[in-house]
Design an enzyme around this catalytic site. Sequence first.
Site, PDB file in Angstrom:
ATOM      1  N   LEU A   3       0.753  -1.135   0.200  1.00 53.20           N
ATOM      2  CA  LEU A   3      -0.084  -0.145   0.064  1.00 53.20           C
ATOM      3  C   LEU A   3       1.056   1.194   0.023  1.00 53.20           C
ATOM      4  CD1 LEU A   3      -2.840  -1.068   2.616  1.00 53.20           C
ATOM      5  CD2 LEU A   3      -2.558  -1.516   0.007  1.00 53.20           C
ATOM      6  N   ALA A   4       0.851   1.890  -1.007  1.00 51.47           N
ATOM      7  CA  ALA A   4       1.766   3.118  -1.208  1.00 51.47           C
ATOM      8  C   ALA A   4       1.094   4.398  -1.877  1.00 51.47           C
ATOM      9  CB  ALA A   4       2.935   2.801  -1.939  1.00 51.47           C
ATOM     10  N   ARG A  57       2.286  14.711   6.563  1.00 44.39           N
ATOM     11  CA  ARG A  57       3.202  15.107   7.686  1.00 44.39           C
ATOM     12  C   ARG A  57       4.713  15.116   7.450  1.00 44.39           C
ATOM     13  NH1 ARG A  57       0.883  11.260  12.134  1.00 44.39           N
ATOM     14  NH2 ARG A  57      -0.024  10.106  10.329  1.00 44.39           N
ATOM     15  N   GLN A  66      -5.163   3.577  -7.016  1.00 43.78           N
ATOM     16  CA  GLN A  66      -6.210   4.112  -6.232  1.00 43.78           C
ATOM     17  C   GLN A  66      -6.248   5.570  -6.511  1.00 43.78           C
ATOM     18  OE1 GLN A  66      -5.706   4.046  -1.986  1.00 43.78           O
ATOM     19  NE2 GLN A  66      -7.563   3.607  -1.614  1.00 43.78           N
ATOM     20  N   ARG A  75      59.868  25.922 -20.469  1.00 44.04           N
ATOM     21  CA  ARG A  75      59.967  27.234 -19.965  1.00 44.04           C
ATOM     22  C   ARG A  75      60.564  28.376 -20.309  1.00 44.04           C
ATOM     23  NH1 ARG A  75      62.651  24.445 -14.632  1.00 44.04           N
ATOM     24  NH2 ARG A  75      64.794  24.478 -15.321  1.00 44.04           N
TER      25      ARG A  75
END
Length: 488
Positions: free
Chosen positions: A19-20, A26, A86, A454
């Site tokens: 069930l998710a 909250r 759902q 260099r």
Amino acid sequence: MKPKGIPVSAIRPAAVVVLAAGEGTRMKSATPKVLHDICGRSLVGHVLAAARELKPENLVVVVGHAREKVGAHLAEIDPGVRTAVQAEQNGTGHAVRMALEELGGSVDGTVVVVCGDTPLLTGETLRRLAGTHHEDGNAVTVLTAEVPDATGYGRIVRDGTGAVTAIVEHKDASDAQRAIREINSGVFAFDGQLLAEALKKVRTDNSQGEEYLTDVLGILRSAGHRVGASVAGDHREIAGINNRVQLAEARRILNDRLLTEAMLAGVTIVDPATTWVDVTVTFEQDAVVQPGTQLTGATHIGEGAEVGPNSRLKDTRVGAGARVDNSVSDGAVVGPQASVGPYAYLRPGTRLGVKSKVGTYVETKNASIGEGTKVPHLSYVGDATIGEYTNIGAASVFVNYDGQDKHHTTVGSHCRTGSDNMFVAPVTVGDGAYTAAGSVITKDVPPGSLAVARGQQRNIEGWVARKRPGSAAAKAAEAASREPDGED
């Protein structure tokens, strides 16, 4: 471990329903509650992992709030999951009815129903639930737990045979019932056929106007069917997550569980209170984790390796006997007996050979560093291949980006590069070559050569006195010029 005396085939559920669909207001978050992460998995991801241990014939997740986002996450972490929608959250009974409709309306066999926000629930506990359900011949079996403080929970009322006669909500309980410490977890095992029939009889004449799954227990018991219970060994397993405080508490419990497993398997965790790991992290025997360390993703710590203190590793493999000290690593491979840090940063694509070294304030990315090779300090090595037993001088930079494209640098084996070198990719330094300090290497260096790149030094005498008269530097220079040279 399956319950004693019960064949695996007997306790394999026909379906597990998760069930998710809830919003989880909250949590006060734009992220759906079940997608919040602890220890390397989402809340629902932990539940799915536990459910998969039952090897169910079908695994259905009921989605609702933010179902596109939740559905995409499910497809990523477990492509075999089925989803039922759902559209309106009309209660847990309605949610399970949507799941059964996804499965054709009825299921022949056991249906286990779990909540998607219970990340501490284990596969072992679910197996015991399914085993008890089968062995006792129940129509429904409730997963319960005995808690220190049952305030606010539904109490489990049993008869003299141990059968469950009722689940009484706290507000409706008598003083005697409120003394009961066994509570309802919201996790159940049902006979699939009986569940489908009972759901048709669930009413909505309650304060919420919803279909409650718990009403099924009374319906089945009134019809003469047995309602039983299986008690969880640790009441913390059934804890649901409703806010960030509970999320943090669950993270601490799960992290302690993971560290305990590691220590019992032969890993030294010096300070469990400051060590955090994901469920996907693995160890070999005699690994050592120092305080303040976070290990996440697919990280693996090899035999005798030591990580920390104050290190953060993600998706990193640390070889046997290697050492990672006060460093950050993401997507790297640290070879056996290699040394990293302190204060190094290994970025994705880094591969360190046996006994190699990446030292203090060194950053690497997409770099292969050969056996015995050292990059001791203050350097950046990106998009590079370095051979064996080479030494990269301090303050070296592999200049890999021209503003549009990345380019590769190759440094051979047994090379010695000077400090403050710039390797402007694409460029190759051959085996056994040297480069002088302060050089900007823009051309390939043949094997065994010394590259000097260099400008010639030119001293302009008297510049400070002319350009900075009266300054401290000018005064110091003037004083130095008056000092005798020490000759007789």
